[in-house]
Design a protein around this motif. Structure first.
Motif, short mmCIF file in Angstrom:
data_model
loop_
_atom_site.label_atom_id
_atom_site.label_comp_id
_atom_site.label_asym_id
_atom_site.label_seq_id
_atom_site.Cartn_x
_atom_site.Cartn_y
_atom_site.Cartn_z
N ALA A 1 29.57 52.10 32.70
CA ALA A 1 28.28 51.42 32.90
C ALA A 1 27.27 51.77 31.82
N GLY A 2 27.37 52.97 31.25
CA GLY A 2 26.41 53.39 30.25
C GLY A 2 26.89 53.29 28.83
N ALA A 3 28.10 52.78 28.63
CA ALA A 3 28.69 52.72 27.29
C ALA A 3 28.14 51.56 26.46
N ALA A 4 28.21 51.69 25.16
CA ALA A 4 27.75 50.63 24.27
C ALA A 4 28.58 49.36 24.46
N LEU B 1 37.75 35.02 35.43
CA LEU B 1 36.83 34.59 34.37
C LEU B 1 35.38 34.78 34.79
N VAL B 2 35.10 34.55 36.05
CA VAL B 2 33.73 34.66 36.56
C VAL B 2 33.35 36.10 36.86
N ALA B 3 34.29 36.87 37.45
CA ALA B 3 33.94 38.19 37.98
C ALA B 3 34.16 39.33 37.00
N SER B 4 35.08 39.18 36.04
CA SER B 4 35.44 40.29 35.16
C SER B 4 34.78 40.16 33.79
N ARG B 5 34.58 41.31 33.14
CA ARG B 5 34.05 41.32 31.78
C ARG B 5 35.15 41.63 30.75
N GLU B 6 36.31 42.04 31.21
CA GLU B 6 37.36 42.52 30.31
C GLU B 6 37.89 41.41 29.42
N LEU C 1 31.84 44.47 27.85
CA LEU C 1 33.23 44.02 27.77
C LEU C 1 34.15 44.93 28.57
N ALA C 2 33.64 45.54 29.62
CA ALA C 2 34.44 46.43 30.46
C ALA C 2 33.94 46.37 31.89
N ASP C 3 34.86 46.49 32.84
CA ASP C 3 34.50 46.52 34.25
C ASP C 3 34.27 47.96 34.70
N THR C 4 33.29 48.15 35.56
CA THR C 4 33.02 49.49 36.07
C THR C 4 33.93 49.86 37.23
N THR D 1 42.69 45.75 33.47
CA THR D 1 42.95 46.71 34.53
C THR D 1 43.05 45.98 35.86
N TYR D 2 43.84 46.54 36.77
CA TYR D 2 44.09 45.91 38.06
C TYR D 2 44.81 46.92 38.94
N GLU D 3 44.87 46.61 40.23
CA GLU D 3 45.65 47.41 41.15
C GLU D 3 47.09 46.89 41.17
#
Length: 277
Positions: A101-104, A43-48, A108-111, A53-55
């Protein structure tokens, strides 16, 4: 009476659940504490907010290699090579990271680039050498780029192919609009069932990853059946939630196998890959 004999004696009585409760409570509390820590960290670290996505865990990755080995009838060492191939594709990683990183929709997405089960898609495409892939459901275009990366490798080896990536959202697929990956991707905007019906080329590999309602998933597989090339392979990203592809395989005389992924340090339990061939 020693402790072991006492425990065995209690286990045969109605007091057994009461006696075992503290130990069971500790086991549940430890599990829930791990999940809670992972959830708070995410919740703190991700924007998704969806399409997480994950390993994969080392064990899950090993199981995936064997899964692809079986469904594609290849030595597992060759499949492991394909998995390493996509994971070490620095150009693709850099593209996905910078484009995100440059998307609109960057808020709401992790780089950080994490493919999860999609490395299995890549290995299947490398193994099968399809001429035409149809993928329903594009979102950012992460899966489309993974499929395209496999097609580009195939083309370099003399086996060209293209992927038709279908999504009803005209803004979908921003990752898939940059060369060289875009050179083998045809982004199709529209309803997936209608778009499948309009296909004018046989389909060698079909991947359902759009509307995951059971009825809609079934409509897609029913619609694509008449479009399939001989020996075509069907995949679903919805195998952990429905038996639609398994049922379709049984009706059409195909084999079916399912793989369920295990994420590393993520609250989400993961999805999987269902294959009919």
């Amino acid at each position: 009476m020693d402790a072991v004999k006492l425990r065995r004696a209690i286990a045969r009585t109605r007091l057994a659940p009461v006696a075992a409760f503290p130990k069971r409570l500790v086991a549940v509390a430890r599990h829930d504490a791990r999940v809670l820590r992972t959830s708070v960290r995410w919740l703190v670290a991700s924007r998704e907010h969806h399409n997480y996505t994950y390993e994969l865990t080392k064990l899950s990755r090993s199981h995936l290699a064997w899964f692809v080995s079986v469904v594609c009838d290849l030595p597992v060492q060759q499949v492991r090579g394909y998995l390493k191939e996509i994971e070490s594709d620095d150009a693709l990683r850099q593209h996905i990271s910078s484009a995100t990183a440059g998307a609109a929709r960057r808020g709401l997405a992790d780089t950080q680039v994490r493919y999860a089960r999609r490395i299995g898609w890549y290995a299947i495409v490398r193994a099968r050498k399809p001429t035409h892939i149809v993928e329903t459901g594009v979102d950012k275009g992460l899966g489309s780029c993974v499929l395209a990366a496999a097609l580009l490798r195939n083309a370099a080896e003399g086996h060209p192919g293209r992927v038709s990536s279908i999504d009803i959202n005209p803004e979908a697929g921003y990752l898939a609009r940059v060369a060289p990956w875009s050179e083998v991707i045809d982004l199709v905007v529209g309803d997936s069932v209608e778009s499948i019906g309009a296909l004018d080329r046989p389909v060698d590999l079909f991947l359902h990853d759009s509307d995951h309602r059971r009825a809609y998933e079934k409509r897609e597989f029913d619609a694509v059946e008449s479009k399939l090339a001989p020996e075509a392979m069907l995949l679903t990203d919805n195998v952990t939630h429905t038996t639609v592809l398994a049922d379709h395989a049984e009706r059409t005389g195909r084999r079916f196998l399912a793989y369920r992924e295990t994420p590393v340090d993520h609250w989400y339990p993961g999805d999987g890959i269902g294959v009919a061939w």
